[in-house]
Design a protein around this motif. Structure first.
Motif, PDB file in Angstrom:
ATOM      1  N   SER A 172       0.860  -1.193   0.000  1.00 13.29           N
ATOM      2  CA  SER A 172       0.000   0.000   0.000  1.00 13.29           C
ATOM      3  C   SER A 172       0.888   1.232   0.000  1.00 13.29           C
ATOM      4  O   SER A 172       2.032   1.189   0.447  1.00 13.29           O
ATOM      5  N   GLN A 173       0.357   2.327  -0.515  1.00 10.98           N
ATOM      6  CA  GLN A 173       1.155   3.539  -0.718  1.00 10.98           C
ATOM      7  C   GLN A 173       0.682   4.665   0.180  1.00 10.98           C
ATOM      8  O   GLN A 173      -0.523   4.816   0.435  1.00 10.98           O
ATOM      9  N   ALA A 174       1.606   5.466   0.672  1.00  9.34           N
ATOM     10  CA  ALA A 174       1.270   6.631   1.490  1.00  9.34           C
ATOM     11  C   ALA A 174       0.367   7.570   0.690  1.00  9.34           C
ATOM     12  O   ALA A 174       0.685   7.916  -0.449  1.00  9.34           O
ATOM     13  N   PRO A 175      -0.762   7.999   1.256  1.00 12.37           N
ATOM     14  CA  PRO A 175      -1.762   8.696   0.447  1.00 12.37           C
ATOM     15  C   PRO A 175      -1.441  10.138   0.064  1.00 12.37           C
ATOM     16  O   PRO A 175      -1.978  10.645  -0.920  1.00 12.37           O
ATOM     17  N   TYR A 176      -0.575  10.815   0.813  1.00 13.20           N
ATOM     18  CA  TYR A 176      -0.381  12.248   0.591  1.00 13.20           C
ATOM     19  C   TYR A 176       0.946  12.579  -0.086  1.00 13.20           C
ATOM     20  O   TYR A 176       1.434  13.703  -0.007  1.00 13.20           O
ATOM     21  N   TRP A 177       1.531  11.596  -0.762  1.00 14.74           N
ATOM     22  CA  TRP A 177       2.784  11.800  -1.474  1.00 14.74           C
ATOM     23  C   TRP A 177       2.547  11.683  -2.973  1.00 14.74           C
ATOM     24  O   TRP A 177       1.847  10.783  -3.437  1.00 14.74           O
ATOM     25  N   TRP A 178       3.188  12.607  -3.742  1.00 13.49           N
ATOM     26  CA  TRP A 178       2.905  12.737  -5.168  1.00 13.49           C
ATOM     27  C   TRP A 178       4.196  12.668  -5.992  1.00 13.49           C
ATOM     28  O   TRP A 178       5.244  13.148  -5.570  1.00 13.49           O
ATOM     29  N   PRO A 179       4.113  12.106  -7.210  1.00 17.13           N
ATOM     30  CA  PRO A 179       5.279  12.093  -8.100  1.00 17.13           C
ATOM     31  C   PRO A 179       5.554  13.496  -8.640  1.00 17.13           C
ATOM     32  O   PRO A 179       4.642  14.330  -8.736  1.00 17.13           O
ATOM     33  N   THR A 180       6.773  13.746  -8.996  1.00 16.82           N
ATOM     34  CA  THR A 180       7.142  15.064  -9.548  1.00 16.82           C
ATOM     35  C   THR A 180       7.447  15.017 -11.038  1.00 16.82           C
ATOM     36  O   THR A 180       7.600  16.067 -11.668  1.00 16.82           O
ATOM     37  N   THR A 181       7.549  13.815 -11.593  1.00 13.94           N
ATOM     38  CA  THR A 181       7.824  13.687 -13.033  1.00 13.94           C
ATOM     39  C   THR A 181       6.918  12.617 -13.620  1.00 13.94           C
ATOM     40  O   THR A 181       6.427  11.731 -12.901  1.00 13.94           O
ATOM     41  N   PRO A 182       6.678  12.660 -14.922  1.00 15.82           N
ATOM     42  CA  PRO A 182       5.860  11.620 -15.550  1.00 15.82           C
ATOM     43  C   PRO A 182       6.546  10.260 -15.454  1.00 15.82           C
ATOM     44  O   PRO A 182       7.776  10.160 -15.471  1.00 15.82           O
ATOM     45  N   ALA A 183       5.713   9.216 -15.333  1.00 17.10           N
ATOM     46  CA  ALA A 183       6.254   7.864 -15.260  1.00 17.10           C
ATOM     47  C   ALA A 183       6.840   7.454 -16.600  1.00 17.10           C
ATOM     48  O   ALA A 183       6.305   7.785 -17.668  1.00 17.10           O
ATOM     49  N   THR A 184       7.957   6.757 -16.563  1.00 20.32           N
ATOM     50  CA  THR A 184       8.598   6.211 -17.758  1.00 20.32           C
ATOM     51  C   THR A 184       8.994   4.767 -17.477  1.00 20.32           C
ATOM     52  O   THR A 184       8.901   4.291 -16.345  1.00 20.32           O
ATOM     53  N   THR A 185       9.458   4.092 -18.513  1.00 23.71           N
ATOM     54  CA  THR A 185       9.912   2.719 -18.310  1.00 23.71           C
ATOM     55  C   THR A 185      11.073   2.678 -17.325  1.00 23.71           C
ATOM     56  O   THR A 185      11.160   1.793 -16.466  1.00 23.71           O
ATOM     57  N   ALA A 186      11.942   3.647 -17.417  1.00 22.28           N
ATOM     58  CA  ALA A 186      13.093   3.701 -16.511  1.00 22.28           C
ATOM     59  C   ALA A 186      12.720   4.205 -15.122  1.00 22.28           C
ATOM     60  O   ALA A 186      13.391   3.902 -14.134  1.00 22.28           O
ATOM     61  N   ASN A 187      11.655   4.994 -15.046  1.00 18.30           N
ATOM     62  CA  ASN A 187      11.225   5.576 -13.777  1.00 18.30           C
ATOM     63  C   ASN A 187       9.706   5.369 -13.645  1.00 18.30           C
ATOM     64  O   ASN A 187       8.917   6.298 -13.778  1.00 18.30           O
ATOM     65  N   PRO A 188       9.267   4.129 -13.388  1.00 14.05           N
ATOM     66  CA  PRO A 188       7.834   3.805 -13.451  1.00 14.05           C
ATOM     67  C   PRO A 188       6.979   4.507 -12.403  1.00 14.05           C
ATOM     68  O   PRO A 188       5.768   4.632 -12.583  1.00 14.05           O
ATOM     69  N   LYS A 207       2.167  16.424  -0.144  1.00 13.24           N
ATOM     70  CA  LYS A 207       1.139  17.464  -0.195  1.00 13.24           C
ATOM     71  C   LYS A 207       0.163  17.147   0.937  1.00 13.24           C
ATOM     72  O   LYS A 207      -0.771  16.358   0.768  1.00 13.24           O
ATOM     73  N   ASP A 208       0.398  17.734   2.078  1.00  9.90           N
ATOM     74  CA  ASP A 208      -0.325  17.375   3.296  1.00  9.90           C
ATOM     75  C   ASP A 208      -1.831  17.534   3.114  1.00  9.90           C
ATOM     76  O   ASP A 208      -2.318  18.603   2.726  1.00  9.90           O
ATOM     77  N   GLY A 209      -2.564  16.455   3.368  1.00 10.35           N
ATOM     78  CA  GLY A 209      -4.019  16.484   3.292  1.00 10.35           C
ATOM     79  C   GLY A 209      -4.577  16.332   1.898  1.00 10.35           C
ATOM     80  O   GLY A 209      -5.804  16.277   1.734  1.00 10.35           O
ATOM     81  N   VAL A 210      -3.732  16.264   0.885  1.00 13.21           N
ATOM     82  CA  VAL A 210      -4.193  16.119  -0.501  1.00 13.21           C
ATOM     83  C   VAL A 210      -3.924  14.675  -0.927  1.00 13.21           C
ATOM     84  O   VAL A 210      -2.773  14.271  -1.111  1.00 13.21           O
ATOM     85  N   ARG A 211      -4.973  13.912  -1.114  1.00 10.69           N
ATOM     86  CA  ARG A 211      -4.837  12.483  -1.384  1.00 10.69           C
ATOM     87  C   ARG A 211      -4.516  12.227  -2.854  1.00 10.69           C
ATOM     88  O   ARG A 211      -5.175  12.735  -3.743  1.00 10.69           O
ATOM     89  N   ASN A 212      -3.485  11.428  -3.068  1.00 11.67           N
ATOM     90  CA  ASN A 212      -3.076  11.060  -4.420  1.00 11.67           C
ATOM     91  C   ASN A 212      -3.972   9.919  -4.924  1.00 11.67           C
ATOM     92  O   ASN A 212      -3.889   8.801  -4.402  1.00 11.67           O
TER      93      ASN A 212
END
Length: 436
Positions: free
Chosen positions: A111-127, A135-140
């Protein structure tokens, strides 16, 4: 004929209670005390070896339900409605998720922490789109792509509803479906979950897992333990191999709870997380044949949990400071009242324990009663007040002898899905927010 059969079942239930609670003087003088299951078996009953629920109470209630006693028919219909829906959902498995945990083993729960967000688009090298920022209180919403958390919750609810429905009605379809769900998640080598929670609340490229995520399981896993105990009384479709597989899983999971860093971190929590951790660990100890360990956990909770959490007036300061103070107060009370019920199995009276400041578990339940019954407003921060969240903990305190709670029962609102307390008399989280 129907009346005669009904009367016979009611008399059988009363005989069971008499045989368990009022043994004859002669028998007492000649025999050592017998476990409840043995006494029940003498009257044609098998008492389920539950860890939170009272097995004797469950056996008596089943006879009254099957006798057609009117008070049980409405909650039975509501329970069957939920169980009927569970007949056509699942089974679920940790293998369903598309992602690989950091271990590269899909059998590990993720399971993943709900309030953490990626900063770059997903790629094959960086899925995962690393690095991540909070982002405190903002659910991803992307965390829902990992299916383990949602499917675990659906499975827990389905197994409990199905098992209870079988226990009271005898309909084999309910037991067979519950057995399939349990076998798929815990026992079958192709689909089973590994008995550990190393990768809960992980943050991609930062933290592989956190102890805070253990509440994914501790919140409801005791329902599974009681469901298995009910199935072990002779449910169709539940085999000796299934029972042995669950016992093995439970023992391995308990060992993980006692030895892993994530578990150590969660056990150190002082709020509801710590309460649920103790509840789960004590229940697992009892379910795996270690009553002395279960007793030790409950006794330690007197100073470790109640002294820290309950104020002199019964308030729970660690939960009252939150923006969802009523939710988190009742949520913590679910854990504490269930822990008190486990204590009753091992000879510890957590209900009447008094903290050095004079706080008690009864006072903690009484603290939420005025708001739960509509007699007074809740004056602490609460973004979404739902009075029905307190219904089960008030029932539990009432059954344990709290006069204020007893007087409040008739004034409680009806939770969504109905008040099922008569059929599953152990507190559940009734409001929909996920606890943490």
């Amino acid at each position: 004929m129907i009346r005669r059969r009904t009367t016979s079942r009611i008399l059988a239930a009363l005989t069971l209670v008499a045989g368990l609670l009022v043994p004859s003087a002669a028998a007492s003088a000649q025999q050592s005390p017998q476990p409840a299951g043995a006494a029940g078996a003498a009257h044609g009953f098998q008492i389920p070896q539950t860890v939170v629920l009272n097995g004797v109470q469950m056996a008596v209630t089943r006879e009254l339900v099957r006798a057609g006693v009117p008070a049980f028919q409405t909650p039975l219909a509501e329970l069957r409605q939920q169980a009927d829906a569970a007949l056509t959902t699942g089974p679920w498995s940790v293998m369903d998720k598309p992602q690989l945990p950091p271990s590269n083993d899909k059998h590990d729960y993720l399971s993943q922490a709900p309030y953490w967000w990626p900063t770059t688009p997903a790629t094959t090298a960086n899925p995962w789109g690393c690095p991540y920022v909070q982002k405190d209180g903002v659910r991803n919403p992307a965390i829902d792509d990992i299916t383990d958390h949602a499917e675990r919750g659906e499975m827990f609810n389905a197994v409990y509803d199905l098992t209870l429905a079988w226990y009271y009605t005898g309909d084999p379809a309910y037991a067979q479906r519950a057995a399939l769900d349990l076998r798929t998640w815990f026992v079958d080598p192709a689909t089973r979950m590994n008995p550990s929670l190393d990768y809960t609340q992980f943050i991609p490229c930062m933290v592989s897992g956190r102890g805070i995520g253990i509440i994914d399981f501790s919140q409801q896993f005791t329902d599974i333990l009681d469901a298995v105990a009910l199935l072990n009384t002779g449910a169709p479709g539940w085999t000796g191999a299934d029972q042995a597989g669950m016992t093995t899983w439970n023992k391995q999971f308990l060992t993980w709870l006692q030895t892993s860093k994530n578990a150590s971190d969660e056990a150190a929590s002082t709020n509801n997380h710590g309460s649920f951790f103790d509840m789960q660990e004590a229940a697992l100890a009892l379910a795996t044949g270690q009553p002395a360990l279960a007793r030790s956990i409950v006794v330690t909770a007197e100073s470790k949990r109640l002294d820290v959490q309950i104020a002199a007036n019964g308030g729970l300061p660690l939960e009252l400071s939150r923006t969802r103070s009523f939710h988190y107060s009742t949520f913590d009370l679910v854990a504490l009242t269930r822990l008190a019920m486990i204590g009753q199995h091992v000879g510890v009276d957590l209900w009447h324990y008094s903290t050095p400041d004079g706080g008690t578990l009864f006072k903690a339940v009484d603290f939420v009663v005025p708001a739960a019954t509509g007699q007074a407003a809740w004056t602490y921060p609460e973004l979404q007040f739902q009075a029905f969240a307190a219904v089960d903990v008030v029932h539990a305190a009432a059954d344990a002898g709290d006069r204020t709670a007893r007087a409040a029962v008739a004034k409680l609102p009806v939770p969504p899905g109905g008040d099922l307390w008569l059929l599953r008399p152990a507190p559940e989280q009734l409001d929909p927010i996920s606890g943490s």
